[in-house]
Design an enzyme around this catalytic site. Structure first.
Site, PDB file in Angstrom:
ATOM      1  N   ARG A 108       0.794  -1.407   0.250  1.00 14.61           N
ATOM      2  CA  ARG A 108      -0.182  -0.160   0.021  1.00 14.61           C
ATOM      3  C   ARG A 108       0.742   1.136   0.139  1.00 14.61           C
ATOM      4  NH1 ARG A 108      -4.165  -2.074   4.414  1.00 14.61           N
ATOM      5  NH2 ARG A 108      -2.923  -3.781   4.486  1.00 14.61           N
ATOM      6  N   SER A 173       5.988  -5.493   7.416  1.00 15.18           N
ATOM      7  CA  SER A 173       5.296  -6.490   8.414  1.00 15.18           C
ATOM      8  C   SER A 173       5.911  -7.877   8.312  1.00 15.18           C
ATOM      9  CB  SER A 173       3.932  -6.476   7.949  1.00 15.18           C
ATOM     10  OG  SER A 173       3.123  -5.220   7.631  1.00 15.18           O
ATOM     11  N   ASP A 226       3.249  -3.310  11.056  1.00 17.68           N
ATOM     12  CA  ASP A 226       2.048  -2.997  10.845  1.00 17.68           C
ATOM     13  C   ASP A 226       1.107  -2.945  12.488  1.00 17.68           C
ATOM     14  OD1 ASP A 226       2.214  -5.855  11.057  1.00 17.68           O
ATOM     15  OD2 ASP A 226       0.944  -6.175   9.555  1.00 17.68           O
TER      16      ASP A 226
HETATM   17  C1  BGC Z   1       4.730 -11.014  10.674  1.00 17.22           C
HETATM   18  C2  BGC Z   1       4.545  -9.890  11.356  1.00 17.22           C
HETATM   19  C3  BGC Z   1       3.305  -9.067  11.107  1.00 17.22           C
HETATM   20  C4  BGC Z   1       2.195 -10.074  10.828  1.00 17.22           C
HETATM   21  C5  BGC Z   1       0.901  -9.284  10.233  1.00 17.22           C
HETATM   22  C6  BGC Z   1       3.589 -11.878  10.388  1.00 17.22           C
HETATM   23  O1  BGC Z   1       3.752 -12.950   9.698  1.00 17.22           O
HETATM   24  O2  BGC Z   1       5.973 -11.674  11.259  1.00 17.22           O
HETATM   25  O3  BGC Z   1       5.696  -8.970  11.486  1.00 17.22           O
HETATM   26  O4  BGC Z   1       3.101  -7.951  11.817  1.00 17.22           O
HETATM   27  O5  BGC Z   1       2.665 -11.162  10.024  1.00 17.22           O
HETATM   28  O6  BGC Z   1       1.206  -8.768   9.161  1.00 17.22           O
END
Ligand code: BGC
Length: 509
Positions: A108, A173, A226
């Site tokens: 995004r 993320s 995130d």
């Molecule tokens: C990641 C996290 C992330 C989550 C949601 C997980 O697979 O390790 O860092 O916040 O996904 O996106």
């Protein structure tokens, strides 16, 4: 009747008996096959069950693991990562900021205009799917694709004007070991990404170089998970927001912790006395989790076996695939799905959105279920009772996922003494009630929670069930759509030199 007539009559009677016997035999067999499937479903339901007693055990395990992860590096499967966010937005931020969010199937691009006094004057978001091949290519290819898209986005949203806000929020993320608010190295990939040259590299450096190659003069002011972005937006609107959860392709949570509780970083000094901790709860594990043979197989065949166990029971990347596995096993053991379709062996062929569409099929004959079974799994002409069975499988998988996420949320509340109990000290769960309860808000973001009504209902219901009717009214779950990106732009704002009036401290500790 003559001899011939008698023989004929006897012959006919015998033939009818034989036909009847074959038919009865077939019916008995087909009933047996049906009951086999029903039994398999019952066993699955039992193995995946989440009565409130078991959820409370998960709550306690989560709180204890959080403590262990804060006590020492590697002390738990929960990484409990420092984020260097000790000041959350409070609404006084001003100016135009951009953010990038890489995380799941889409990435995004965002632009927000903040007007101070808790106001967002405008916000533009563009979602783009990340081409599958870039998820496993090189960091240069991935980041060039992203920065070129950012350049186009800026040209569309800002016209030929000079970019006023050069500070960029970067939501990444994946698990990152942060070294400051604007730097950190990738620990490992999750959610199907696998770009080897990036592991243990500083992700901001990778982005900054790509910005340079693309000719964009911008500065990454905040590197944000995130869940942390979601917490930032939650706090911008409501100061009682103390934790945030993401339930999308992957899952995670973060929360505000007291600096002195982060035992593994003794003497951690923060301007507010607190810090946001990125739990990386997708990797949580406990023997109390209701694990089935399907989860074991899914894990063994995944890109990251023995990793992200909680995530594999909860998040959007996996739920559809668990349902596919259950149908596959039933199809091998019985003919209620007709001949075994080869599509049933294809991993991830049944996506979670398709599974949700079957689960939420409200047509009297479950026509949507029939359509998806036929178009996606190549299973044709399934009778209504078998379609109902498929809906039930979706329900078992979704209910377990939502209820486990709910237990995780209450686990966080327990750790910080917001669940009405005495919390935990020295890694032990204390029994008994605490004193006064404070209003507590948990921000939630992520496509699975946002767009899957039944999931949402199950989760909300389970949080109340675990907390009990006395405490539940103090806890509010608030949706923060696009919080992961908007919050990251806000954190860039609060940590930017552009923004003159920001001097906030974390509240709610
Ligand atoms: C990641 C996290 C992330 C989550 C949601 C997980 O697979 O390790 O860092 O916040 O996904 O996106």
């Amino acid at each position: 009747m003559g001899k011939v007539g008698l023989c004929l009559a006897v012959g006919c009677a015998l033939a009818s008996c034989a036909i009847a016997a074959v038919m009865v035999g077939r019916r008995v067999k087909s009933r047996r096959r049906w009951w086999n499937v029903v039994r398999a479903l019952d066993e699955f339901e039992e193995a995946a069950s989440t009565p409130v007693g078991r959820l409370r055990q998960v709550v306690d395990a989560m709180a204890v693991e959080m403590h262990a992860g804060l006590a020492s590096e590697g002390g738990s499967k929960l990484k409990m990562l420092l984020t260097y966010v000790d000041n959350l937005p409070d609404g006084s931020e001003n100016g135009t900021y951009y953010a990038l969010h890489i995380g799941g199937t889409n990435f995004r691009l965002l632009r927000i205009q903040l007007g101070g006094q808790r106001s967002i004057l405008g916000h533009d978001v563009e979602r783009k799917p990340i081409p599958q091949h870039l998820m496993t290519s090189t960091s240069e290819e991935l980041f060039d694709f992203i920065t070129v898209s950012l350049k186009e986005f800026i040209e569309t949203t800002n016209g030929a004007n000079q970019i006023r806000g050069k500070d960029l929020g970067f939501t990444f993320s994946f698990p990152v070991k942060q070294t400051s608010l604007s730097s950190g190295t990738l620990i490992k990939w999750t959610k199907g990404f696998s770009i080897d040259d990036m592991v243990e590299k500083d992700v901001v450096e990778c982005l900054q170089k790509a910005l340079c190659r693309t000719g964009l003069d911008m500065n990454v002011a905040a590197l944000v998970n995130d869940s942390v972005g979601t917490l930032a937006l939650g706090h911008f609107y409501d100061k009682d927001t103390v934790a945030a959860v993401v339930i999308g392709t992957g899952t995670n949570a973060c929360y505000l912790e007291r600096a002195d509780a982060v035992i593994k970083c003794q003497g951690l000094l923060t301007s507010s006395g607190g810090m946001v901790i990125n739990m990386e709860w997708g990797n949580f594990w406990s023997s109390h989790l209701p694990r089935t043979s399907y989860d074991i197989d899914l894990d063994a065949e995944s890109q990251n076996p023995n990793d992200q166990g909680f995530e594999k029971m909860i998040s959007g990347m996996y739920l559809g695939d668990i349902v596919r596995r259950v149908i596959h096993k039933m199809s091998l053991e019985s003919d209620v799905f007709g001949p075994v379709s080869s599509n049933l062996s294809a991993r991830f062929v049944l996506s979670t959105p398709l599974m949700a569409a079957m689960h939420e099929d409200h047509t009297p004959n479950l026509t949507e279920v029939a359509k998806i079974l036929e178009e996606t799994l190549n299973i044709k002409d399934v009778p209504l009772k078998v379609r109902k069975l498929v809906v039930k499988i979706c329900d078992v998988v979704t209910r377990r996922a939502a209820r486990l996420a709910a237990a995780g949320i209450v686990g966080i509340l327990k750790k910080i003494g917001r669940d009405g109990t005495a919390g935990i000290t020295s890694g032990r769960v204390k029994s008994g009630k605490s004193g006064k309860m404070r209003r507590t808000v948990v921000a939630i973001e992520g496509g699975l929670y946002l767009s899957y009504t039944i999931f949402q209902e199950y989760l909300n219901e389970a949080v109340s069930e675990i907390l009990g009717e006395e405490i539940a009214p103090f806890v509010t779950l608030k949706i923060m759509e696009d919080g992961s990106g908007i919050g990251s732009a806000m954190l860039a704002a609060s940590n930017s030199n552009q923004n003159v009036d920001t001097n906030t401290t974390v509240q709610g500790l």
